[in-house]
Design a protein around this motif. Structure first.
Motif, PDB file in Angstrom:
ATOM      1  N   ASP A  33       0.812  -1.216   0.000  1.00  8.76           N
ATOM      2  CA  ASP A  33       0.000   0.000   0.000  1.00  8.76           C
ATOM      3  C   ASP A  33       0.844   1.264   0.000  1.00  8.76           C
ATOM      4  OD1 ASP A  33      -2.476  -1.125  -0.127  1.00  8.76           O
ATOM      5  OD2 ASP A  33      -2.963  -0.843   1.981  1.00  8.76           O
ATOM      6  N   MET A  34       1.927   1.249   0.729  1.00 10.01           N
ATOM      7  CA  MET A  34       2.744   2.451   0.883  1.00 10.01           C
ATOM      8  C   MET A  34       3.350   2.939  -0.424  1.00 10.01           C
ATOM      9  SD  MET A  34       2.516   3.365   3.964  1.00 10.01           S
ATOM     10  CE  MET A  34       3.871   4.493   4.175  1.00 10.01           C
ATOM     11  N   ARG A  35       3.386   2.103  -1.422  1.00 10.34           N
ATOM     12  CA  ARG A  35       4.061   2.466  -2.668  1.00 10.34           C
ATOM     13  C   ARG A  35       3.251   3.379  -3.577  1.00 10.34           C
ATOM     14  NH1 ARG A  35       7.630  -2.792  -4.163  1.00 10.34           N
ATOM     15  NH2 ARG A  35       8.290  -3.240  -2.035  1.00 10.34           N
ATOM     16  N   ILE A  36       1.983   3.623  -3.277  1.00 13.00           N
ATOM     17  CA  ILE A  36       1.174   4.462  -4.155  1.00 13.00           C
ATOM     18  C   ILE A  36       1.122   5.918  -3.697  1.00 13.00           C
ATOM     19  CG2 ILE A  36      -1.082   4.097  -3.094  1.00 13.00           C
ATOM     20  CD1 ILE A  36      -0.454   4.104  -6.838  1.00 13.00           C
ATOM     21  N   TYR A  37       1.276   6.161  -2.398  1.00 12.67           N
ATOM     22  CA  TYR A  37       1.151   7.516  -1.867  1.00 12.67           C
ATOM     23  C   TYR A  37       2.498   8.185  -1.679  1.00 12.67           C
ATOM     24  CZ  TYR A  37      -3.602   6.057  -0.931  1.00 12.67           C
ATOM     25  OH  TYR A  37      -4.879   5.605  -1.070  1.00 12.67           O
ATOM     26  N   THR A  38       2.481   9.493  -1.689  1.00 13.96           N
ATOM     27  CA  THR A  38       3.705  10.250  -1.444  1.00 13.96           C
ATOM     28  C   THR A  38       3.972  10.306   0.058  1.00 13.96           C
ATOM     29  OG1 THR A  38       2.555  12.355  -1.210  1.00 13.96           O
ATOM     30  CG2 THR A  38       3.248  11.714  -3.460  1.00 13.96           C
ATOM     31  N   LYS A  47     -12.220   0.900  -2.462  1.00 14.70           N
ATOM     32  CA  LYS A  47     -11.879   2.194  -3.012  1.00 14.70           C
ATOM     33  C   LYS A  47     -10.501   2.134  -3.614  1.00 14.70           C
ATOM     34  CE  LYS A  47     -10.182   4.877   0.948  1.00 14.70           C
ATOM     35  NZ  LYS A  47     -10.515   5.975   1.823  1.00 14.70           N
ATOM     36  N   ALA A  48     -10.320   2.925  -4.635  1.00  7.97           N
ATOM     37  CA  ALA A  48      -9.035   2.985  -5.326  1.00  7.97           C
ATOM     38  C   ALA A  48      -8.616   4.437  -5.427  1.00  7.97           C
ATOM     39  CB  ALA A  48      -9.158   2.378  -6.719  1.00  7.97           C
ATOM     40  N   HIS A  49      -7.376   4.707  -5.110  1.00  5.02           N
ATOM     41  CA  HIS A  49      -6.833   6.050  -5.254  1.00  5.02           C
ATOM     42  C   HIS A  49      -6.728   6.358  -6.741  1.00  5.02           C
ATOM     43  CE1 HIS A  49      -4.025   9.409  -4.998  1.00  5.02           C
ATOM     44  NE2 HIS A  49      -4.476   9.552  -3.755  1.00  5.02           N
ATOM     45  N   ARG A  50      -7.060   7.565  -7.118  1.00  8.56           N
ATOM     46  CA  ARG A  50      -7.019   7.953  -8.536  1.00  8.56           C
ATOM     47  C   ARG A  50      -5.639   7.771  -9.166  1.00  8.56           C
ATOM     48  NH1 ARG A  50     -11.307  10.563 -10.657  1.00  8.56           N
ATOM     49  NH2 ARG A  50     -12.985  11.105  -9.214  1.00  8.56           N
ATOM     50  N   ALA A  51      -4.580   7.822  -8.374  1.00  4.58           N
ATOM     51  CA  ALA A  51      -3.218   7.656  -8.894  1.00  4.58           C
ATOM     52  C   ALA A  51      -2.821   6.188  -9.047  1.00  4.58           C
ATOM     53  CB  ALA A  51      -2.217   8.361  -7.975  1.00  4.58           C
ATOM     54  N   ARG A  83      -7.411  -0.112 -13.443  1.00  6.91           N
ATOM     55  CA  ARG A  83      -7.566  -1.081 -14.544  1.00  6.91           C
ATOM     56  C   ARG A  83      -8.261  -2.341 -14.049  1.00  6.91           C
ATOM     57  NH1 ARG A  83      -2.301   0.536 -17.051  1.00  6.91           N
ATOM     58  NH2 ARG A  83      -1.344  -0.590 -15.338  1.00  6.91           N
ATOM     59  N   PHE A  84      -7.886  -2.800 -12.853  1.00  6.04           N
ATOM     60  CA  PHE A  84      -8.473  -4.000 -12.269  1.00  6.04           C
ATOM     61  C   PHE A  84      -9.982  -3.831 -12.075  1.00  6.04           C
ATOM     62  CE2 PHE A  84      -9.702  -6.621  -8.664  1.00  6.04           C
ATOM     63  CZ  PHE A  84      -9.138  -7.842  -8.993  1.00  6.04           C
ATOM     64  N   ILE A  85     -10.409  -2.725 -11.466  1.00  6.11           N
ATOM     65  CA  ILE A  85     -11.840  -2.568 -11.195  1.00  6.11           C
ATOM     66  C   ILE A  85     -12.648  -2.357 -12.465  1.00  6.11           C
ATOM     67  CG2 ILE A  85     -11.486  -1.802  -8.817  1.00  6.11           C
ATOM     68  CD1 ILE A  85     -12.094   1.031  -9.658  1.00  6.11           C
ATOM     69  N   ARG A  86     -12.067  -1.754 -13.490  1.00  8.54           N
ATOM     70  CA  ARG A  86     -12.770  -1.615 -14.773  1.00  8.54           C
ATOM     71  C   ARG A  86     -12.919  -2.978 -15.444  1.00  8.54           C
ATOM     72  NH1 ARG A  86      -9.212   3.081 -15.727  1.00  8.54           N
ATOM     73  NH2 ARG A  86     -10.377   4.842 -14.933  1.00  8.54           N
ATOM     74  N   ARG A  87     -11.860  -3.766 -15.415  1.00 10.39           N
ATOM     75  CA  ARG A  87     -11.854  -5.071 -16.082  1.00 10.39           C
ATOM     76  C   ARG A  87     -12.876  -6.037 -15.485  1.00 10.39           C
ATOM     77  NH1 ARG A  87      -6.263  -7.293 -16.116  1.00 10.39           N
ATOM     78  NH2 ARG A  87      -6.022  -5.779 -17.760  1.00 10.39           N
ATOM     79  N   PHE A  88     -13.117  -5.930 -14.182  1.00 11.67           N
ATOM     80  CA  PHE A  88     -13.953  -6.914 -13.520  1.00 11.67           C
ATOM     81  C   PHE A  88     -15.353  -6.440 -13.192  1.00 11.67           C
ATOM     82  CE2 PHE A  88      -9.601  -8.265 -12.880  1.00 11.67           C
ATOM     83  CZ  PHE A  88      -9.683  -9.475 -13.535  1.00 11.67           C
ATOM     84  N   GLY A  89     -15.843  -5.445 -13.919  1.00 15.39           N
ATOM     85  CA  GLY A  89     -17.242  -5.076 -13.830  1.00 15.39           C
ATOM     86  C   GLY A  89     -17.669  -4.398 -12.545  1.00 15.39           C
ATOM     87  N   CYS A  90     -16.754  -3.745 -11.866  1.00 18.12           N
ATOM     88  CA  CYS A  90     -17.119  -3.041 -10.635  1.00 18.12           C
ATOM     89  C   CYS A  90     -17.977  -1.826 -10.973  1.00 18.12           C
ATOM     90  CB  CYS A  90     -15.868  -2.591  -9.889  1.00 18.12           C
ATOM     91  SG  CYS A  90     -14.784  -3.953  -9.419  1.00 18.12           S
ATOM     92  N   LYS A  91     -18.958  -1.546 -10.113  1.00 25.28           N
ATOM     93  CA  LYS A  91     -19.838  -0.395 -10.303  1.00 25.28           C
ATOM     94  C   LYS A  91     -19.326   0.775  -9.483  1.00 25.28           C
ATOM     95  CE  LYS A  91     -23.582  -2.595  -9.085  1.00 25.28           C
ATOM     96  NZ  LYS A  91     -24.943  -2.918  -8.719  1.00 25.28           N
ATOM     97  N   LEU A  92     -19.211   1.933 -10.127  1.00 24.10           N
ATOM     98  CA  LEU A  92     -18.810   3.138  -9.428  1.00 24.10           C
ATOM     99  C   LEU A  92     -19.966   3.611  -8.558  1.00 24.10           C
ATOM    100  CD1 LEU A  92     -16.648   5.336  -9.032  1.00 24.10           C
ATOM    101  CD2 LEU A  92     -17.744   6.583 -10.902  1.00 24.10           C
ATOM    102  N   ILE A  93     -19.697   3.815  -7.275  1.00 23.19           N
ATOM    103  CA  ILE A  93     -20.707   4.287  -6.331  1.00 23.19           C
ATOM    104  C   ILE A  93     -20.599   5.801  -6.167  1.00 23.19           C
ATOM    105  CG2 ILE A  93     -21.536   4.141  -3.942  1.00 23.19           C
ATOM    106  CD1 ILE A  93     -21.957   1.565  -5.506  1.00 23.19           C
ATOM    107  N   LEU A 100     -11.984   6.641  -5.857  1.00 23.97           N
ATOM    108  CA  LEU A 100     -13.186   6.093  -6.483  1.00 23.97           C
ATOM    109  C   LEU A 100     -13.693   4.996  -5.555  1.00 23.97           C
ATOM    110  CD1 LEU A 100     -11.917   5.643 -10.145  1.00 23.97           C
ATOM    111  CD2 LEU A 100     -13.229   7.543  -9.220  1.00 23.97           C
ATOM    112  N   ILE A 101     -14.964   5.064  -5.197  1.00 24.04           N
ATOM    113  CA  ILE A 101     -15.594   4.048  -4.359  1.00 24.04           C
ATOM    114  C   ILE A 101     -16.415   3.164  -5.299  1.00 24.04           C
ATOM    115  CG2 ILE A 101     -17.098   3.601  -2.380  1.00 24.04           C
ATOM    116  CD1 ILE A 101     -14.614   5.356  -1.714  1.00 24.04           C
ATOM    117  N   PHE A 102     -16.233   1.860  -5.195  1.00 19.35           N
ATOM    118  CA  PHE A 102     -16.907   0.946  -6.111  1.00 19.35           C
ATOM    119  C   PHE A 102     -17.504  -0.236  -5.361  1.00 19.35           C
ATOM    120  CE2 PHE A 102     -12.531  -0.356  -5.719  1.00 19.35           C
ATOM    121  CZ  PHE A 102     -12.610  -1.719  -5.561  1.00 19.35           C
ATOM    122  N   SER A 103     -18.387  -0.962  -6.060  1.00 16.60           N
ATOM    123  CA  SER A 103     -18.959  -2.195  -5.503  1.00 16.60           C
ATOM    124  C   SER A 103     -18.905  -3.276  -6.564  1.00 16.60           C
ATOM    125  CB  SER A 103     -20.412  -1.971  -5.062  1.00 16.60           C
ATOM    126  OG  SER A 103     -21.250  -1.844  -6.189  1.00 16.60           O
TER     127      SER A 103
END
Length: 183
Positions: free
Chosen positions: A57-62, A138-142, A148-158, A165-168
């Motif tokens: 997790d630490m690798r995505i944030y500044t 939830k996925a950080h915009r960065a 890509r993962f949540i788009r590929r697997f049909g997640c719905k944006l809440i 982005l919060i998804f289900s």
């Protein structure tokens, strides 16, 4: 549906420059595993290694973001310690996993394994949906990999905000090729 979202996931990341010694050990192990051709030894474990999870997790944030939010490895581990989880390993070296915290799913994978753990995905999805009918994340915009993962697997944006982005997703929304059972 927003009201059904359990408490937001506690996800923090920092740059590679701010990596813990544990994270550096994991990176070295992953490089050795890659050179030895051990990718065929991927397996799922009964519990996620929360230190590896935190490092992934630490690798995505500044470092500035982490400092502003004041979240430490100890806070992260305390938050998720009692949550059901599964771990992912390669050659007996943990590289990520999935945690259920209420109705929220949190998946983290060390970058060295992005795109290399797909054989574990059907089993991981089976575990997730044996616990809950629908999960939220939830996925950080960065975080391009996660998006890509949540788009590929049909997640719905809440909903979304400037950072996340919060998804289900539910069992019925999983692409048929990734289903192991018809439960």
């Amino acid at each position: 549906m927003e009201q059904n979202i359990a408490q937001e996931l506690l996800i923090v990341r920092a740059s590679m420059m701010n990596q813990s010694h544990h994270g550096l050990r994991q990176k070295i192990h992953c490089e050795v595993i890659g050179r030895m051709g051990l990718m065929d030894t991927l397996r799922m474990t009964d519990k996620a290694d929360l230190k590896v999870f935190y490092d992934a997790d630490m690798r995505i944030y500044t470092p500035e973001w982490v400092e502003a939010h004041g979240i430490s490895e100890e806070d992260f581990i305390a938050y998720y310690r009692d949550s059901p989880s599964i771990g992912f390993e390669c050659g007996n070296v943990p590289f990520g996993g999935a945690i259920l915290h209420g109705n929220d799913i949190h998946v983290a994978i060390l970058p060295e394994f992005h795109g290399k753990w797909a054989t574990l995905l059907p089993s991981a999805l089976e575990w997730i949906f044996s616990q809950r009918d629908e999960v939220f994340g939830k996925a950080h915009r960065a975080n391009r990999q996660s998006l890509r993962f949540i788009r590929r697997f049909g997640c719905k944006l809440i909903r979304s905000d400037e950072h996340f982005l919060i998804f289900s997703i539910s069992r019925a929304e999983i692409p048929p090729a990734l289903r192991r059972s018809n439960k």
